[in-house]
Design an enzyme around this catalytic site. Structure first.
Site, PDB file in Angstrom:
ATOM      1  N   HIS A   1      -5.323 -22.713  16.832  1.00  0.00           N
ATOM      2  CA  HIS A   1      -5.737 -23.421  15.777  1.00  0.00           C
ATOM      3  C   HIS A   1      -6.479 -24.942  16.049  1.00  0.00           C
ATOM      4  O   HIS A   1      -7.484 -25.331  15.948  1.00  0.00           O
ATOM      5  CB  HIS A   1      -4.794 -23.494  14.490  1.00  0.00           C
ATOM      6  CG  HIS A   1      -4.559 -22.338  13.609  1.00  0.00           C
ATOM      7  ND1 HIS A   1      -5.816 -21.800  13.180  1.00  0.00           N
ATOM      8  CD2 HIS A   1      -3.439 -21.565  13.158  1.00  0.00           C
ATOM      9  CE1 HIS A   1      -5.332 -20.600  12.482  1.00  0.00           C
ATOM     10  NE2 HIS A   1      -4.039 -20.627  12.515  1.00  0.00           N
TER      11      HIS A   1
ATOM     12  N   HIS B   1      -0.580 -19.029  18.700  1.00  0.00           N
ATOM     13  CA  HIS B   1      -1.199 -19.027  17.628  1.00  0.00           C
ATOM     14  C   HIS B   1      -1.548 -20.062  17.040  1.00  0.00           C
ATOM     15  O   HIS B   1      -2.805 -20.550  16.726  1.00  0.00           O
ATOM     16  CB  HIS B   1      -0.317 -18.221  16.419  1.00  0.00           C
ATOM     17  CG  HIS B   1      -1.096 -18.001  15.299  1.00  0.00           C
ATOM     18  ND1 HIS B   1      -1.621 -16.827  14.602  1.00  0.00           N
ATOM     19  CD2 HIS B   1      -1.152 -19.154  14.286  1.00  0.00           C
ATOM     20  CE1 HIS B   1      -2.117 -17.275  13.262  1.00  0.00           C
ATOM     21  NE2 HIS B   1      -1.799 -18.349  13.104  1.00  0.00           N
ATOM     22  N   GLU B   2      -0.556 -21.095  17.058  1.00  0.00           N
ATOM     23  CA  GLU B   2      -0.818 -22.744  16.465  1.00  0.00           C
ATOM     24  C   GLU B   2      -1.654 -23.397  17.453  1.00  0.00           C
ATOM     25  O   GLU B   2      -2.618 -24.248  17.068  1.00  0.00           O
ATOM     26  CB  GLU B   2       0.546 -23.390  16.309  1.00  0.00           C
ATOM     27  CG  GLU B   2       1.479 -22.623  15.341  1.00  0.00           C
ATOM     28  CD  GLU B   2       0.955 -22.355  13.705  1.00  0.00           C
ATOM     29  OE1 GLU B   2      -0.192 -22.736  13.573  1.00  0.00           O
ATOM     30  OE2 GLU B   2       1.657 -21.749  13.077  1.00  0.00           O
TER      31      GLU B   2
END
Length: 265
Positions: A61, A57-58
């Site tokens: 980004h 997820h990170e």
């Protein structure tokens, strides 16, 4: 030299590879029921897989930010998938894992620092915010693939239940994170399109957005609506409520259960 540096900044960290190894070994233990405690194996498998998904997820980004113009994400270590490199390890990893253990809720993390001033174009800002929840959506699609492909024949029940519960975590994290609440990615998606005045007014609320959402989920009526939405998405992906219930039941191996999900092979 610079080229070597950039390669080093993108090398997958040994910490992340270690977590993946734990996920693989415990996944094998769940599949073969090799462990004396199937529940403990499910707990370790789902927790390590959940941490892997938080890292992805990170990373999503950061990778999107890199291609949008923020070249500083590499030097910060965000492209190595090392969870220890996040600016708030507590928010990104520890709290989400604790919430899974406590209540079976996929609470989104949120802690890569993007230098937004380096990025031009509202669409790019929106895409950077959307990339994280989309990683959870992709993870959910992979977890549920055996269900919606009708390929569950031969999949042991404990592994099937573990995948169902892991999918519930991914779907709940994606839905929560896409809410247009300050501090969450959903707000980050719409923020570039708001007026400067509105953004200035909302900015102080960002640190409290996640806390407010979590507080609202304690209200039974709100909780019911939320989990009905999660259940609806999972049902569309071929996962039943019973399978996610049994997955959570196995995961929380330290609790006494009523035997509804006793696994027999």
């Amino acid at each position: 030299m610079g080229h070597q540096g950039s390669r080093g900044e993108r090398r997958i960290s040994s910490v992340f590879l270690g977590i993946v190894a734990v996920m693989a070994v415990t996944g094998w233990a769940v599949w073969t029921q090799y462990a004396t405690s199937t529940g403990l194996a499910v707990f370790l498998f789902v927790t390590s897989a959940w941490i892997v998904s938080l890292c992805l997820h990170e990373y999503a980004h950061a990778r999107t930010a890199l291609h949008s113009g923020d070249l500083t994400v590499g030097a910060k270590g965000y492209l190595t998938l090392n969870p220890l490199k996040y600016t708030h390890a507590l928010l990104s990893i520890i709290l989400p894992v604790l919430f899974v253990i406590m209540g079976g809720l996929g609470l989104p993390g949120g802690a890569v620092y993007i230098e937004r001033g380096r990025i031009r174009g509202r669409w790019k800002h929106s895409l950077i915010s959307a990339a994280g929840p989309l990683a959870n959506v992709a993870f959910a699609v992979v977890c549920t693939a055996p269900f919606w492909l009708d390929a569950l024949e031969g999949v042991p029940w404990p592994f099937r239940f573990a995948l169902a519960f892991l999918a519930l975590l991914q779907v709940s994290a994606a839905i929560l994170n896409l809410l247009p609440v300050p501090g969450l990615d959903g707000y980050g998606i719409i923020e570039p399109w708001l007026s400067y005045g509105v953004r200035r007014q909302v900015e102080p609320l960002a640190p409290f957005g996640l806390i407010a959402v979590f507080a609202l989920l304690w209200i039974p009526e709100v909780n019911a609506v939320f989990f009905d939405a999660v259940s609806g998405v999972l049902s569309g992906l071929g996962v039943s409520d019973l399978e996610t219930y049994c997955g959570r039941d196995l995961y929380r191996f330290w609790q006494d259960t009523n035997g509804l999900c006793t696994v027999t092979q």
